[in-house]
Scaffold this motif. Structure first.
Motif, mmCIF file in Angstrom:
data_model
loop_
_atom_site.group_PDB
_atom_site.id
_atom_site.type_symbol
_atom_site.label_atom_id
_atom_site.label_comp_id
_atom_site.label_asym_id
_atom_site.label_seq_id
_atom_site.Cartn_x
_atom_site.Cartn_y
_atom_site.Cartn_z
ATOM 1 N N GLU A 238 0.826 -1.202 0.000
ATOM 2 C CA GLU A 238 0.000 0.000 0.000
ATOM 3 C C GLU A 238 0.867 1.261 0.000
ATOM 4 O OE1 GLU A 238 -3.305 0.107 -0.273
ATOM 5 O OE2 GLU A 238 -3.231 -2.069 -0.477
ATOM 6 N N PRO A 239 0.440 2.288 -0.739
ATOM 7 C CA PRO A 239 1.233 3.524 -0.797
ATOM 8 C C PRO A 239 1.557 4.099 0.573
ATOM 9 C CG PRO A 239 -0.473 3.567 -2.476
ATOM 10 C CD PRO A 239 -0.731 2.349 -1.635
ATOM 11 N N MET A 240 0.621 4.029 1.525
ATOM 12 C CA MET A 240 0.869 4.609 2.841
ATOM 13 C C MET A 240 1.983 3.874 3.574
ATOM 14 S SD MET A 240 0.352 7.060 4.737
ATOM 15 C CE MET A 240 -0.990 7.769 3.785
ATOM 16 N N ASP A 241 2.057 2.540 3.413
ATOM 17 C CA ASP A 241 3.154 1.790 4.027
ATOM 18 C C ASP A 241 4.485 2.224 3.438
ATOM 19 O OD1 ASP A 241 1.569 0.106 5.701
ATOM 20 O OD2 ASP A 241 1.025 -1.080 3.950
ATOM 21 N N LEU B 219 5.357 5.719 4.733
ATOM 22 C CA LEU B 219 5.775 5.664 6.137
ATOM 23 C C LEU B 219 7.194 5.125 6.253
ATOM 24 C CD1 LEU B 219 4.952 6.185 9.029
ATOM 25 C CD2 LEU B 219 3.936 3.899 9.114
ATOM 26 N N GLY B 220 7.507 4.085 5.477
ATOM 27 C CA GLY B 220 8.855 3.531 5.506
ATOM 28 C C GLY B 220 9.895 4.556 5.101
ATOM 29 N N LEU B 221 9.606 5.332 4.054
ATOM 30 C CA LEU B 221 10.534 6.353 3.590
ATOM 31 C C LEU B 221 10.654 7.482 4.602
ATOM 32 C CD1 LEU B 221 9.425 6.458 -0.146
ATOM 33 C CD2 LEU B 221 11.529 5.466 0.747
ATOM 34 N N GLU B 222 9.542 7.846 5.226
ATOM 35 C CA GLU B 222 9.576 8.915 6.221
ATOM 36 C C GLU B 222 10.437 8.534 7.417
ATOM 37 O OE1 GLU B 222 5.448 9.647 7.053
ATOM 38 O OE2 GLU B 222 5.417 11.413 5.750
ATOM 39 N N LEU B 223 10.471 7.236 7.746
ATOM 40 C CA LEU B 223 11.239 6.784 8.908
ATOM 41 C C LEU B 223 12.701 6.530 8.577
ATOM 42 C CD1 LEU B 223 8.654 4.419 10.622
ATOM 43 C CD2 LEU B 223 9.346 6.707 11.320
ATOM 44 N N GLY B 224 13.082 6.757 7.311
ATOM 45 C CA GLY B 224 14.498 6.703 6.989
ATOM 46 C C GLY B 224 14.935 5.628 6.024
ATOM 47 N N ALA B 225 14.013 4.791 5.523
ATOM 48 C CA ALA B 225 14.410 3.799 4.520
ATOM 49 C C ALA B 225 14.833 4.517 3.240
ATOM 50 C CB ALA B 225 13.255 2.843 4.235
ATOM 51 N N ASP C 211 8.146 13.167 -3.019
ATOM 52 C CA ASP C 211 7.596 14.187 -2.114
ATOM 53 C C ASP C 211 7.956 13.881 -0.661
ATOM 54 O OD1 ASP C 211 5.544 15.661 -4.112
ATOM 55 O OD2 ASP C 211 5.484 13.511 -4.439
ATOM 56 N N VAL C 212 7.940 12.590 -0.309
ATOM 57 C CA VAL C 212 8.294 12.198 1.058
ATOM 58 C C VAL C 212 9.746 12.544 1.347
ATOM 59 C CG1 VAL C 212 8.593 10.249 2.630
ATOM 60 C CG2 VAL C 212 6.564 10.381 1.180
ATOM 61 N N SER D 224 10.225 16.229 1.781
ATOM 62 C CA SER D 224 9.754 16.644 3.107
ATOM 63 C C SER D 224 10.811 16.371 4.170
ATOM 64 C CB SER D 224 8.457 15.904 3.448
ATOM 65 O OG SER D 224 8.012 16.225 4.739
ATOM 66 N N ARG D 225 11.478 15.202 4.078
ATOM 67 C CA ARG D 225 12.530 14.861 5.039
ATOM 68 C C ARG D 225 13.735 15.800 4.895
ATOM 69 N NH1 ARG D 225 12.628 12.555 9.388
ATOM 70 N NH2 ARG D 225 14.607 11.502 8.986
ATOM 71 N N ILE D 226 14.084 16.117 3.645
ATOM 72 C CA ILE D 226 15.205 17.031 3.400
ATOM 73 C C ILE D 226 14.902 18.399 4.000
ATOM 74 C CG2 ILE D 226 16.426 18.310 1.588
ATOM 75 C CD1 ILE D 226 16.137 15.752 -0.146
ATOM 76 N N ARG D 227 13.684 18.885 3.765
ATOM 77 C CA ARG D 227 13.298 20.186 4.309
ATOM 78 C C ARG D 227 13.357 20.208 5.838
ATOM 79 N NH1 ARG D 227 8.075 21.121 0.356
ATOM 80 N NH2 ARG D 227 9.116 22.441 -1.218
ATOM 81 N N SER D 228 13.042 19.076 6.452
ATOM 82 C CA SER D 228 13.010 19.050 7.914
ATOM 83 C C SER D 228 14.385 19.283 8.528
ATOM 84 C CB SER D 228 12.434 17.714 8.410
ATOM 85 O OG SER D 228 13.344 16.647 8.201
#
Length: 235
Positions: free
Chosen positions: A87-90, A93-99, A197-198, A201-205
């Motif tokens: 699923e796209p959300m999984d 989420l994986g990319l947001e957490l650093g994968a 996009d994910v 977002s992480r780079i901007r943070s």
């Protein structure tokens, strides 16, 4: 020297098959069937890349990925996440957490190998003499593969650093998602699952003073992204 991989997955048939396939391709493989075994393996030796299943018998791969990214020794180690849940959300989420990458099961071993090689290429040192890109308070050291803001290292994964470089090497130029994917050669990304996009977002943070009002990586609605030429008063 062979790249060392740690496969963390409780599917013994899958890991045996992948171990044979990747070993034949020249990789050095270790296998962990649980998070406990993975922690033990990492304590003994940190690999060049980690392949991590999302669902494990003694914990969640997402939580483990977050744990790795909080460890100074392992936060820059490439992590390729596997999951039977596509699923796209999984994936987001994986990319947001650093994968650094995400591959849904079932998959072709050849595709896994291609993605592993693409991630490892980003660890190769740049040729001597490459410049440091400077934009006011932000500098991007290509040889050291490190971005710094006010002289302090920015906590970016290998893939996020490469994405930042793609943007920073074309300041003032709007890049579409397709152009970004083309520039990240050898690392397939799906333009429709918002993975770019994910990562943005992480780079901007970590490089923006206020990620909600970015001044360095700007969104051009309906087109893509642009890295600002002037970002700080002194630039």
């Amino acid at each position: 020297m062979s790249a060392r991989l740690l496969l963390i997955d409780d599917d013994a048939r899958l890991t045996a098959m992948l171990s044979d396939y990747l070993s034949a391709a020249g990789f050095e493989i270790r296998i962990a069937g649980s998070l406990a075994a993975a922690r033990e393996a990492l304590a003994a030796d940190v690999p060049d890349l980690l392949v991590l299943d999302l669902m494990l018998p003694d914990g969640d791969g997402l939580d483990f990925c977050r744990e790795l990214r909080s460890d100074t020794q392992m936060r820059r180690m490439p992590v390729l996440m596997l999951s039977a849940r596509g699923e796209p959300m999984d994936r987001i989420l994986g990319l947001e957490l650093g994968a650094d990458d995400y591959l849904a099961k079932p998959f072709e071993p050849r595709e896994l190998q291609a993605r592993i090689k693409a991630l490892l290429r980003r660890l190769e040192p740049q040729a001597a003499g490459d410049d440091v890109l400077r934009f006011g308070r932000l500098e991007i050291d290509l040889a050291a593969r490190m971005a710094r803001l006010d002289g302090k290292p920015c906590d970016l994964t290998s893939h996020q650093f490469d994405l930042l470089v793609v943007l920073a090497q074309s300041p003032g130029r709007v890049l579409s998602r397709d152009q970004i994917m083309d520039a990240l050669k050898g690392h397939p990304l799906d333009a429709f699952d918002r993975s770019i996009d994910v990562h943005i977002s992480r780079i901007r943070s970590v490089i923006e003073d206020d990620p909600k009002t970015p001044r360095r990586v700007l969104t051009v609605r309906g087109v893509g992204y642009v890295f600002a030429k002037k970002q700080d008063a002194e630039s």
